[in-house]
Enzyme design. Sequence first.
Site, PDB file in Angstrom:
ATOM      1  N   PRO A   1      59.076  78.166  36.280  1.00 12.37           N
ATOM      2  CA  PRO A   1      58.173  77.019  36.122  1.00 12.37           C
ATOM      3  C   PRO A   1      57.011  77.064  37.108  1.00 12.37           C
ATOM      4  CG  PRO A   1      60.371  76.306  36.838  1.00 12.37           C
ATOM      5  CD  PRO A   1      60.382  77.798  36.855  1.00 12.37           C
TER       6      PRO A   1
ATOM      7  N   PHE B   1      54.003  74.656  39.185  1.00 12.67           N
ATOM      8  CA  PHE B   1      54.157  73.421  39.939  1.00 12.67           C
ATOM      9  C   PHE B   1      53.647  72.218  39.180  1.00 12.67           C
ATOM     10  CE2 PHE B   1      54.026  75.345  44.429  1.00 12.67           C
ATOM     11  CZ  PHE B   1      55.399  75.339  44.463  1.00 12.67           C
TER      12      PHE B   1
ATOM     13  N   ASN C   1      50.946  84.596  42.703  1.00  7.23           N
ATOM     14  CA  ASN C   1      52.386  84.523  42.424  1.00  7.23           C
ATOM     15  C   ASN C   1      53.185  85.354  43.418  1.00  7.23           C
ATOM     16  OD1 ASN C   1      51.653  82.911  40.377  1.00  7.23           O
ATOM     17  ND2 ASN C   1      51.993  84.408  38.750  1.00  7.23           N
TER      18      ASN C   1
ATOM     19  N   HIS D   1      49.392  85.533  48.164  1.00  6.80           N
ATOM     20  CA  HIS D   1      50.273  84.622  48.895  1.00  6.80           C
ATOM     21  C   HIS D   1      51.571  85.320  49.306  1.00  6.80           C
ATOM     22  CE1 HIS D   1      48.045  80.960  46.958  1.00  6.80           C
ATOM     23  NE2 HIS D   1      47.341  81.588  47.860  1.00  6.80           N
TER      24      HIS D   1
HETATM   25  P1  CNA Z   1      49.795  75.582  39.362  1.00  3.97           P
HETATM   26  O1  CNA Z   1      48.968  74.698  40.203  1.00  3.97           O
HETATM   27  O2  CNA Z   1      51.173  75.139  39.031  1.00  3.97           O
HETATM   28  O3  CNA Z   1      48.945  75.781  38.030  1.00  3.97           O
HETATM   29  C1  CNA Z   1      49.395  76.523  36.946  1.00  3.97           C
HETATM   30  C2  CNA Z   1      48.377  76.378  35.839  1.00  3.97           C
HETATM   31  O4  CNA Z   1      48.788  77.195  34.778  1.00  3.97           O
HETATM   32  C3  CNA Z   1      48.246  74.955  35.317  1.00  3.97           C
HETATM   33  O5  CNA Z   1      46.878  74.628  35.214  1.00  3.97           O
HETATM   34  C4  CNA Z   1      48.921  75.012  33.936  1.00  3.97           C
HETATM   35  O6  CNA Z   1      48.288  74.170  32.990  1.00  3.97           O
HETATM   36  C5  CNA Z   1      48.706  76.457  33.556  1.00  3.97           C
HETATM   37  N1  CNA Z   1      49.744  77.027  32.691  1.00  3.97           N
HETATM   38  C6  CNA Z   1      51.088  76.924  32.821  1.00  3.97           C
HETATM   39  N2  CNA Z   1      51.706  77.667  31.889  1.00  3.97           N
HETATM   40  C7  CNA Z   1      50.727  78.238  31.141  1.00  3.97           C
HETATM   41  C8  CNA Z   1      50.721  79.118  30.029  1.00  3.97           C
HETATM   42  N3  CNA Z   1      51.852  79.590  29.488  1.00  3.97           N
HETATM   43  N4  CNA Z   1      49.527  79.489  29.513  1.00  3.97           N
HETATM   44  C9  CNA Z   1      48.345  79.029  30.055  1.00  3.97           C
HETATM   45  N5  CNA Z   1      48.309  78.197  31.108  1.00  3.97           N
HETATM   46  C10 CNA Z   1      49.471  77.827  31.659  1.00  3.97           C
HETATM   47  O7  CNA Z   1      49.916  77.044  39.965  1.00  3.97           O
HETATM   48  P2  CNA Z   1      48.827  77.923  40.711  1.00  3.97           P
HETATM   49  O8  CNA Z   1      49.255  79.301  40.575  1.00  3.97           O
HETATM   50  O9  CNA Z   1      47.451  77.546  40.320  1.00  3.97           O
HETATM   51  O10 CNA Z   1      49.046  77.377  42.188  1.00  3.97           O
HETATM   52  C11 CNA Z   1      49.188  78.189  43.211  1.00  3.97           C
HETATM   53  C12 CNA Z   1      50.557  78.125  43.893  1.00  3.97           C
HETATM   54  C13 CNA Z   1      51.725  77.974  42.979  1.00  3.97           C
HETATM   55  C14 CNA Z   1      50.734  79.452  44.533  1.00  3.97           C
HETATM   56  O11 CNA Z   1      50.743  79.300  45.910  1.00  3.97           O
HETATM   57  C15 CNA Z   1      52.058  80.037  44.039  1.00  3.97           C
HETATM   58  O12 CNA Z   1      52.744  80.689  45.052  1.00  3.97           O
HETATM   59  C16 CNA Z   1      52.824  78.881  43.529  1.00  3.97           C
HETATM   60  N6  CNA Z   1      53.814  79.190  42.484  1.00  3.97           N
HETATM   61  C17 CNA Z   1      54.091  80.480  42.123  1.00  3.97           C
HETATM   62  C18 CNA Z   1      55.026  80.758  41.133  1.00  3.97           C
HETATM   63  C19 CNA Z   1      55.315  82.201  40.748  1.00  3.97           C
HETATM   64  O13 CNA Z   1      55.264  83.081  41.607  1.00  3.97           O
HETATM   65  N7  CNA Z   1      55.609  82.486  39.486  1.00  3.97           N
HETATM   66  C20 CNA Z   1      55.662  79.701  40.484  1.00  3.97           C
HETATM   67  C21 CNA Z   1      55.368  78.379  40.882  1.00  3.97           C
HETATM   68  C22 CNA Z   1      54.442  78.141  41.871  1.00  3.97           C
END
Ligand code: CNA
Length: 379
Positions: A102, A104, A176, A195
């Site tokens: 998921p 955030f 990520n 990060h």
């Molecule tokens: P965020 O702020 O949670 O934003 C994610 C964005 O992606 C949002 O605008 C959503 O609408 C969009 N989104 C989600 N799923 C989809 C999809 N399938 N298709 C298109 N758009 C989608 O996360 P950011 O990455 O912008 O924020 C940065 C943080 C979150 C970083 O410091 C990460 O380390 C941290 N994070 C990382 C992970 C990971 O490593 N997979 C997971 C959760 C949070």
Amino acid sequence: MQQILDMEPLEALQALKEAGVFDGGEDKQEAYEQLEILAHKGVHPVKLLGGGRRREEPKDEPMDPVLTSFDLEGIARYIKEHECKRVVVMCGAGISTSAGIPDFRTPGTGLYDNLQRYNLPVPEAVFDIDFFQKSPGAFYELCKDMWPGNYDPTPTHYFLKLLSDKGILLRCYSQNIDSLECLAGLPSERLVAAHGNFDAAHVICTEPEVLVEIDELKAAIDKGEEGWQALREEKGNLVKPKITFFGEDLPERFGELHEEDLGSCDLLLVIGTSLVVAPFCMLIGLTRPGVPRLLINRESAGTCGKMPMGFRYEKEGSDNWRDVFQAGDCDSSCRALAKALGWDGDLEELIKSRGRAPVEMVPWMLEAGDTQETNEGAA
Ligand code: CNA
């Protein structure tokens, strides 16, 4: 601007404020606050606002459109007609949600809910060093779940591999920490894990930094609280993977590469991020003004109302000459872009073979001999 460039970061920011650059609205105030945090860390605001040495064209002044259409087809046509060689990708949690991790900020998904029992004040607290010291359990729980190997790359990750195999990916900057880019086969020199990730571990608050074998940390976390408490006692403080927390410096590799990469790229793709975490989000403003930028995301993000040199796709006519917003899902949008490029067969083969299928380089890179000539700077 030159005089301001010669000032110390905080002094320069103050001068810009006095000149009225941040007047008019909450968004400008937010931008000021983000720049202030960065200025305290020694990052010069003028570089982020677009007044650095590399700017050949005036900042944010309308130019002739650089795209024939403001959609995926327009981007695909641009790549082929301009023989793009230095594509930079910026990505975030949205590219991994279809893998089951998921993000955030999408309401109703599990990460925040899973961590509720640790009484996180906000989801981001899980990456906050003060909160970690008070309540390490939440972060260790997250680590256990996100440890590389538990999830598979998504079609979007294989799209990154496709760009790399085609020879046109200069760099992928990922926020990520899940290492899925590497698992999809993206060569490490093409990735900046902005990060950090699970490649290494360290004892927090040590100067000089004390490193710990990542396997030792994994074994401790797998044992639960008893395990990580024992490791804490042995090492003198908590141990965590080298994932960047709020308030910590970004990895050196980010500092070494981002200015040159963003300032010299010929196309910017931003995929699956809300563009709210600084300094990462500021990278979109470092491209030259004539370089097209595509945002693929479920929701709008990083617009010029929210940040300096932000996307202008909401603007009408000549006020947007280069920005495209593809609203929707990353995987289907990357597939659609691959199709518009005629590379959909290659992408599907990469997905099926988990990144192993051979892919032929684009003709203009084959002619160039090898990727070194044009993608110089692989580090
Ligand atoms: P965020 O702020 O949670 O934003 C994610 C964005 O992606 C949002 O605008 C959503 O609408 C969009 N989104 C989600 N799923 C989809 C999809 N399938 N298709 C298109 N758009 C989608 O996360 P950011 O990455 O912008 O924020 C940065 C943080 C979150 C970083 O410091 C990460 O380390 C941290 N994070 C990382 C992970 C990971 O490593 N997979 C997971 C959760 C949070």
